[in-house]
Design an enzyme around this catalytic site. Structure first.
Site, PDB file in Angstrom:
ATOM      1  CG  HIS A 236      -0.440   0.267   2.580  1.00  0.00           C
ATOM      2  ND1 HIS A 236       0.216  -0.695   3.325  1.00  0.00           N
ATOM      3  CD2 HIS A 236      -0.036   1.294   3.172  1.00  0.00           C
ATOM      4  CE1 HIS A 236       0.478  -0.316   4.482  1.00  0.00           C
ATOM      5  NE2 HIS A 236       0.444   0.919   4.226  1.00  0.00           N
ATOM      6  CG  ASP A 264      -0.048  -4.068   2.509  1.00  0.00           C
ATOM      7  OD1 ASP A 264       0.290  -3.660   1.653  1.00  0.00           O
ATOM      8  OD2 ASP A 264      -0.288  -3.551   3.835  1.00  0.00           O
ATOM      9  N   GLY A 344       3.511   5.500   9.280  1.00  0.00           N
ATOM     10  CA  GLY A 344       4.993   5.751   9.078  1.00  0.00           C
ATOM     11  C   GLY A 344       5.607   4.271   9.110  1.00  0.00           C
ATOM     12  CB  SER A 346       3.153   1.205   6.365  1.00  0.00           C
ATOM     13  OG  SER A 346       1.812   1.079   6.791  1.00  0.00           O
ATOM     14  CB  SER A 361       0.015  -4.933   6.599  1.00  0.00           C
ATOM     15  OG  SER A 361      -1.287  -4.702   5.958  1.00  0.00           O
TER      16      SER A 361
END
Length: 392
Positions: A236, A264, A344, A346, A361
């Protein structure tokens, strides 16, 4: 020139976690270097670093001896889990690490013969008899995966200890008509338990923050693990072809593959003077972690996450193969943890000992009040793109 800049700003300014693709490798603390390599006979035989033990003491409320004992027990359980599954065969009902006993618990159905149970116990596992096999529960979850989940349903996965599929519903939404219809249809698929959670899951990307690295467009995310030729991260965070910039604004590479929702995960190639290093940043809480493999930790094991916003935090593996219902769409085959995260983080690295586990994720909550976070398992990403993990 970039190497000089690195020496001046230090590791913390990089904000690159997971598999550093930064130019140069510096320890998070001048007093603690990365762990020494393990023996060739074990995937994680090196003793736990003092920093990791301190993190376990902080996040789990353990004594030093208790933290060291748990880490050793988890290494043994991780090594035992694949063989236990093979031994149980069609009677296999799942497995998890039990922190109380320090052993791997293996569930088997009543049709497991005495020799199978004896072999499992002789291997050091605890054995529990359950009604449903893992194959049956996985089939139930697959049927639920085909349903269209409303926003009030957060996620669902097989819970081996409860021997059921757990559907997590956001508190206050359980009475909604769409949620009730979904739950009714899920229960029709097989054994299902409904639990209430505090909030819906969301992804942890963030807008640009000055000085932080790994940007694509106006989004900041965190690097996961180095692979030969690049690094893996969350899908993402950017679509295929999108350019990626580092902490200093210089070009790193481009998203070579990306999938979200449904999955993801993504990978970015590395060039333009950047290179890969098999390290996860410890942010001074622990020494930077050398990555030596990707053996999958069992449910119940401790696990830690490194992210560019909240840095280093630890928790427990809560569930595997969970489907998470984000607002953008469902993501499958995720692992749920009790580790906190914030925007942030991720794409950042989940690691157990020195074994890579996955990339961050999303989740709910924060690192002030707590929460839960999901990661996409790293082995799935490697298989999907034909990548090879960069190991020490």
């Amino acid at each position: 020139m970039r190497r000089t800049r690195l020496a001046r700003v230090g590791v913390a300014a990089l904000l690159m976690i997971g598999s550093w693709t930064a130019a140069g490798t510096l320890p998070a603390s001048a007093n603690e270097a990365p762990d020494s390599p393990p023996s060739a006979s074990s995937t994680d035989s090196a003793p736990a670093s003092a920093g990791l033990v301190r993190a376990m003491q902080r996040d789990f409320g353990l004594s030093r001896a208790g933290a060291e004992a748990r880490l050793a027990a988890e290494r043994a359980a991780t090594a035992l889990a694949p063989e236990a599954r093979r031994t149980a065969g069609s009677a296999y009902g799942g497995a998890w690490f039990d922190a109380g006993s320090g052993k791997l618990t293996v569930a088997v159905t009543p049709d497991a013969d005495a020799s199978t149970v004896r072999a499992l116990r002789d291997s050091g596992a605890r054995v529990r008899t359950v009604e449903h096999s893992a194959r049956q529960l996985d089939a139930v979850k697959s049927r639920i995966d085909r349903l269209d989940a409303p926003a009030g349903v957060s996620s669902w996965s097989v819970d081996p200890a409860a021997n059921t599929v757990v559907v997590n519903v956001v508190g206050g939404k359980r009475a909604d008509n769409d949620v009730r219809r979904f739950v009714d249809r899920a229960r029709a698929a097989g054994p299902v338990t409904v639990r209430t959670v505090a909030a819906a899951a969301r992804t942890f990307a963030a807008g640009t923050v000055g000085g932080d690295p790994y940007y694509t467009g106006n989004v900041r995310c965190s690097i996961g693990f180095s692979v030969h030729g690049g690094f893996v991260t969350a899908g993402h965070c950017g679509g295929a072809g999108a350019g990626v910039r580092g902490w200093d604004g210089s070009h790193i590479g481009n998203f070579q593959g990306s999938s979200f929702p449904g999955d993801d995960y993504a990978w970015v190639n590395v060039g333009s003077g950047w290179w890969t290093v098999p390290v996860v940043l410890g942010w001074g809480t622990v020494p930077d972690r050398l990555v030596r493999g990707s053996a999958e930790a069992p449910v119940g094991a401790s696990i830690c996450r490194s992210g560019s916003t909240t840095r280093w935090h630890c928790g427990t593996v809560l569930a595997k193969n969970e489907t998470v219902n984000y607002s953008q769409g469902a993501v499958h085959q995720m692992t749920k943890t009790s580790v906190c995260a914030e925007p942030g983080d991720s794409g950042g690295a989940f690691i157990s000992g020195d074994q890579a586990q996955g990339v961050t994720s999303g989740g709910w909550g924060n690192c002030s009040g707590g929460g839960e976070t999901w990661f996409q398992p790293v082995n799935e990403i490697l298989d999907r793109y034909g990548l090879t993990l960069h190991t020490a």
